[in-house]
Design an enzyme around this catalytic site. Structure first.
Site, short mmCIF file in Angstrom:
data_model
loop_
_atom_site.label_atom_id
_atom_site.label_comp_id
_atom_site.label_asym_id
_atom_site.label_seq_id
_atom_site.Cartn_x
_atom_site.Cartn_y
_atom_site.Cartn_z
N LYS A 159 0.82 -1.25 0.11
CA LYS A 159 -0.07 0.12 0.18
C LYS A 159 0.97 1.21 0.04
CE LYS A 159 -0.60 -0.60 4.83
NZ LYS A 159 -0.15 -2.24 5.10
N GLY A 184 -1.55 -9.33 19.33
CA GLY A 184 -0.73 -9.46 17.99
C GLY A 184 -1.37 -8.37 16.98
N ASP A 221 -1.05 4.41 7.97
CA ASP A 221 -1.45 3.35 7.29
C ASP A 221 -2.83 3.83 6.50
OD1 ASP A 221 -1.73 -0.03 6.66
OD2 ASP A 221 -3.49 0.83 7.66
N LYS A 237 -4.00 4.00 2.09
CA LYS A 237 -5.12 3.41 1.75
C LYS A 237 -6.05 4.29 1.18
CE LYS A 237 -4.38 -0.53 4.76
NZ LYS A 237 -5.02 -1.20 5.91
#
Length: 427
Positions: free
Chosen positions: A104, A186, A200, A204
């Site tokens: 991305k 996680g 992030d 996108k």
């Protein structure tokens, strides 16, 4: 039938799942593509690590040699990063290989140049896995809605932040506690900056806006705010208003028909909105188009198997194109829309203030807001030791007007501080 050969760059969480599926579902892939497909090699960073299920003779640390092989039809890039991945992809194009990527950051930063490179060499560049993991999203925007006019894309495209905000909402936890749990399970990286600061999601959003509006959108065109400033008090205020806080990526076509705004920031959305029900680390994207109306895409937005699903979907499409001697749709930027600044965005706001306990102060605050073109829809005031907490919801106003009003309030006598500013969307 000739066998189509695939070079896999990266054998981490996603790459290993791609290799595993190619092996265990080889017959199905052959039937769907129309020819056998097999790994020609797997590029890894380090020798000597166990790679279950991958024959040792396929492993190599020389990715440059692998992508330059004349018998490679498709290169699957899942190594991430910018410069190294870009160089390998452009080399693959030059040697006649199509590329499937999950990168991305690279696509958002250099998608236009990479598409131009693919077109110049008559090969494909597909990257469904770059946005929202397993959710089929980019291809529906590019192909299924090609005859329609998309006006707005509103979505939750980062699972880590959605998990953190969901825990803050359901458990009443503060931000550090929720992030600690996300890390332990996680869902968050050891360094969560790219997620929690919105980088992030911004990458996108740039990809989504470019495809939805047929225009070039760069990462620097995206207004970005993360969730690190969201407090338990913000979550409680949202609940009191019948809302929930989400980190949203919002891409909107301007009413003038010549502009677009792209932004990523936390926002309150009403509980009746479909995105309010998206829990945990899931992603969802809400699309509004002229003819199709409102569409929603929902599913797991990350993880090895979900992301590999999108990679393999692209792999099948690219291999079919190879056999047919054609290429799929590339980037379309004919619209050439102008990216508008955040200050021109019109929305509603929740504003929290810590003020002195004076009867006339509410009127003074309302006057300051009105002087800047911001009107109050509702308010709630509660006494506490040393003053009052004042929570305001506004009618629609530009971001610039709200910012100017808040700057004035910070210098107003009796206003001890501005404790919260959260936009309100979906109403």
């Amino acid at each position: 039938m000739r066998t189509l050969k695939v070079a896999l760059l990266g054998c981490g969480v996603v790459g290993s799942e791609v290799a595993r599926y190619m092996d265990t579902h080889a017959a199905e892939l052959t039937a769907r593509i129309g020819a056998p497909v097999e790994l020609a090699g797997v590029a890894v960073r380090r020798d000597g690590l166990p790679r279950p299920g991958i024959p040792e003779h396929l492993l190599t640390t020389d990715a440059d040699e692998l992508v330059a092989r004349g018998d490679v039809d498709v290169v699957v890039e899942v190594i991430g990063g910018l410069d190294r991945a870009r160089d390998l992809i452009t080399s693959a194009f030059a040697h006649g290989a199509s590329v499937v990527s999950a990168n991305k950051a690279l696509i958002a930063a250099e998608g236009a140049a990479l598409h131009a490179g693919a077109a110049a060499h008559g090969v494909d560049l597909y990257y469904e896995a770059a946005v929202a993991g397993a959710i089929p999203l980019l291809r529906p925007l590019r192909e299924s809605l090609a005859g329609d006019r998309v006006n707005r894309v509103l979505g939750i495209v980062n699972g880590t932040t959605n998990f953190v905000l969901d825990k803050m909402d359901s458990l009443g936890a503060d931000y550090p506690q929720a992030l600690k749990e996300a890390t332990a399970l996680g869902y968050a990286e050891a360094d969560p900056t790219a997620d929690v600061e919105g980088h992030d999601a911004a990458a996108k959003a740039a990809i989504l806006a470019g495809i939805a509006f047929d225009t070039r959108v760069r990462v620097q065109d995206v207004h970005r705010e993360g969730i690190t400033g969201i407090t338990a008090a913000d979550i409680a205020a949202a609940k009191a208003a019948g809302c929930v806080v989400k980190l949203l990526a919002i891409c909107e076509r301007g009413t003038d028909g010549a502009s677009v705004t792209v932004r990523v920031h936390p926002a309150m959305i009403p509980l009746e909105h479909p995105l309010a029900a998206v829990r945990g680390a899931f992603n969802a994207v809400f699309v509004e188009a002229d003819a199709a109306g409102q569409l929603m895409f929902y599913g797991p937005g990350a993880g090895g198997a979900p992301t590999a699903s999108s990679v393999l979907g692209d792999l099948v499409a690219v291999c079919r194109n190879k056999l047919a001697g054609v290429t799929g749709p590339g980037a379309t930027t004919y619209a050439e829309l102008t990216a508008r600044p955040m200050g021109e965005v019109v929305t509603r706001y929740h504003v929290g203030l810590d003020v002195a306990d004076r009867p006339e102060l509410l009127a003074e605050v309302a006057t300051v807001l009105a002087e800047h073109g911001v009107s109050v829809e509702s308010f709630n005031q509660r006494r506490h030791e040393g003053g009052c907490s004042l929570a305001l919801s506004t009618h629609e106003a530009t971001d610039a007007a709200l910012s100017a009003a808040v700057d004035t309030l910070r210098g107003t006598a009796g206003v001890h501080g501005v404790t919260s500013i959260v936009r309100i969307e979906g109403r």
